[in-house]
Design an enzyme around this catalytic site. Structure first.
Site, mmCIF file in Angstrom:
data_model
loop_
_atom_site.group_PDB
_atom_site.id
_atom_site.type_symbol
_atom_site.label_atom_id
_atom_site.label_comp_id
_atom_site.label_asym_id
_atom_site.label_seq_id
_atom_site.Cartn_x
_atom_site.Cartn_y
_atom_site.Cartn_z
ATOM 1 N N ARG A 1 0.891 -1.234 0.043
ATOM 2 C CA ARG A 1 0.017 -0.099 -0.085
ATOM 3 C C ARG A 1 0.878 1.033 0.157
ATOM 4 O O ARG A 1 2.069 1.164 0.204
ATOM 5 C CB ARG A 1 -1.006 0.023 1.327
ATOM 6 C CG ARG A 1 -0.167 0.093 2.557
ATOM 7 C CD ARG A 1 -1.011 0.004 3.644
ATOM 8 N NE ARG A 1 -1.481 -1.419 3.926
ATOM 9 C CZ ARG A 1 -1.983 -1.891 5.414
ATOM 10 N NH1 ARG A 1 -1.833 -0.889 6.176
ATOM 11 N NH2 ARG A 1 -2.405 -2.779 5.584
ATOM 12 N N ASP B 1 4.724 -7.706 1.558
ATOM 13 C CA ASP B 1 3.955 -7.274 2.587
ATOM 14 C C ASP B 1 3.491 -8.058 3.661
ATOM 15 O O ASP B 1 3.242 -9.031 3.242
ATOM 16 C CB ASP B 1 2.840 -6.350 1.798
ATOM 17 C CG ASP B 1 2.259 -5.389 3.010
ATOM 18 O OD1 ASP B 1 2.625 -4.147 2.862
ATOM 19 O OD2 ASP B 1 1.559 -5.718 3.614
ATOM 20 N N ASP C 1 6.407 -10.659 7.092
ATOM 21 C CA ASP C 1 6.522 -9.846 8.202
ATOM 22 C C ASP C 1 7.997 -9.679 8.721
ATOM 23 O O ASP C 1 8.635 -10.551 9.110
ATOM 24 C CB ASP C 1 5.829 -10.855 9.415
ATOM 25 C CG ASP C 1 5.861 -10.133 10.896
ATOM 26 O OD1 ASP C 1 6.179 -8.908 10.879
ATOM 27 O OD2 ASP C 1 5.214 -10.789 11.616
ATOM 28 N N VAL C 2 8.217 -8.302 8.774
ATOM 29 C CA VAL C 2 9.600 -7.687 8.820
ATOM 30 C C VAL C 2 10.068 -8.291 10.055
ATOM 31 O O VAL C 2 11.229 -8.069 10.300
ATOM 32 C CB VAL C 2 9.590 -6.430 8.197
ATOM 33 C CG1 VAL C 2 9.544 -6.226 6.928
ATOM 34 C CG2 VAL C 2 9.088 -5.476 9.243
ATOM 35 N N TYR D 1 6.188 5.877 17.412
ATOM 36 C CA TYR D 1 6.528 6.331 16.062
ATOM 37 C C TYR D 1 7.690 7.078 15.689
ATOM 38 O O TYR D 1 8.841 6.717 15.188
ATOM 39 C CB TYR D 1 5.094 6.841 15.449
ATOM 40 C CG TYR D 1 5.707 7.198 13.880
ATOM 41 C CD1 TYR D 1 5.420 6.051 12.961
ATOM 42 C CD2 TYR D 1 5.663 8.400 13.502
ATOM 43 C CE1 TYR D 1 5.671 6.164 11.987
ATOM 44 C CE2 TYR D 1 6.047 8.429 12.039
ATOM 45 C CZ TYR D 1 5.784 7.443 10.963
ATOM 46 O OH TYR D 1 6.072 7.726 9.771
ATOM 47 N N LYS E 1 11.330 6.103 14.284
ATOM 48 C CA LYS E 1 11.951 7.134 13.122
ATOM 49 C C LYS E 1 13.148 7.467 13.496
ATOM 50 O O LYS E 1 14.312 7.648 12.492
ATOM 51 C CB LYS E 1 10.818 8.075 12.659
ATOM 52 C CG LYS E 1 9.829 7.470 11.769
ATOM 53 C CD LYS E 1 10.347 6.578 10.790
ATOM 54 C CE LYS E 1 9.069 6.308 9.684
ATOM 55 N NZ LYS E 1 9.264 5.070 8.793
#
Length: 300
Positions: free
Chosen positions: A24, A45, A71-72, A163, A167
């Site tokens: 996506r 993904d 699934d990373v 988050y 990052k």
């Protein structure tokens, strides 16, 4: 997805890319941009429904695209996907880590389970990916690892602790591994979608996006255009740029204005040239100190 064909980039001829989070949004746009540039792409993904929807209509397009579930956060699954890519195409030149979730949630409402889930995707996914591609890239003499950056990697906002930490962590990982893997000709960089560029929010499924009013969706930037920024970076010699943060929107604008071989300047590829220069200066300082340490009597 329509596999738009872009002018070929000679440096990418015969190259192979793996894009995570490709079901996506920006991830799917990055995958499409690489395919359009003639690169063989493995799009991966965790959401197979999104993958099927994003890449519907690509059947029969030759052998330039492979879609796989990933699934990373699962390092064994990541290893298996990389092994499959190398078995299929004989090499792996580019890893783009675009998999992410973007919760808007306060620390009070963040459970222990969700905290680690967030970090396993952002940081764990990059760690697992780097470990998985290491041997293939070293054996072939180099490669690129590019993570999707964000302003949240430099600044902060309320209800974004998990988050922002993820990052910020990507930037630290990138700066450190870039120096560590310089001898192997593996470039490690980050690239944000671009200041002022509005794309479908991270974590929004295709079904959820369809419920957004058309006047809002019409203002979203085509993620494939931003993907061209990633294509440009992957087309550079790995020894040219490493440990840096780029802006996909600005790079794409430079490509549109001047072509793939545009005359490089930091102000064309990042809104913060001072950060780019400071990273270069630190790398140069480290290299000077390393040369000193390796001289007889230099010490460690």
């Amino acid at each position: 997805m329509s596999l738009r064909r872009n002018p070929a980039i000679p440096q990418l001829e015969g190259k192979v890319a793996l894009v995570t989070g490709a079901g996506r949004g920006l991830g799917s746009g990055i995958a499409e941009a690489f395919v359009g540039a003639g690169v063989k792409v493995c799009a991966a993904d965790v959401d197979e429904d999104d993958m099927a929807a994003s890449f519907r209509g690509t059947e029969g397009k030759g052998t330039r695209l492979l879609t796989v579930p990933l699934d990373v956060a699962d390092h064994e699954m990541f290893d298996d996907v990389v092994g499959r890519v190398v078995d299929e195409w004989g090499r792996l030149d580019v890893l783009v880590h675009a998999a992410a979730i973007m919760p808007v949630i306060s620390l009070d409402d963040t459970s222990h389970e969700f905290w680690w889930h967030e970090l396993r995707i952002h940081l764990g996914g990059l760690f697992n990916g780097a470990k998985a591609v290491r041997d293939a890239m070293r054996a072939q003499g180099g490669g690129h690892i590019i993570s999707v950056a964000s302003r949240a990697g430099f600044f902060a906002y309320p209800n974004g602790v998990a988050y922002c930490v993820g990052k910020h962590g990507l930037e630290g990982f990138t700066k450190s591994l870039a120096i560590e893997w310089m001898p192997y000709n593996i470039a490690v960089n980050t690239m944000g979608p671009g200041s002022g560029k509005r794309i479908k929010p991270t974590g929004m499924t295709l079904a959820q996006a369809a419920q957004v009013p058309e006047d809002v969706r019409s203002g979203w930037t085509d993620p494939t255009e931003l993907g061209e920024g990633f294509v440009w970076l992957a087309g550079q010699p790995p020894g040219r740029f490493t440990g840096l943060c780029f802006d996909a929107g600005m790079v794409a604008d430079a490509v549109a204005a001047e072509g793939w071989d545009f005359d490089f300047a930091p102000g064309k590829v990042t809104p913060d040239p001072k950060d780019m220069h400071s990273r270069w200066e630190w790398q140069e300082q480290w290299e000077r100190e390393e040369r000193h340490r390796q001289r007889p009597g230099g010490g460690r």
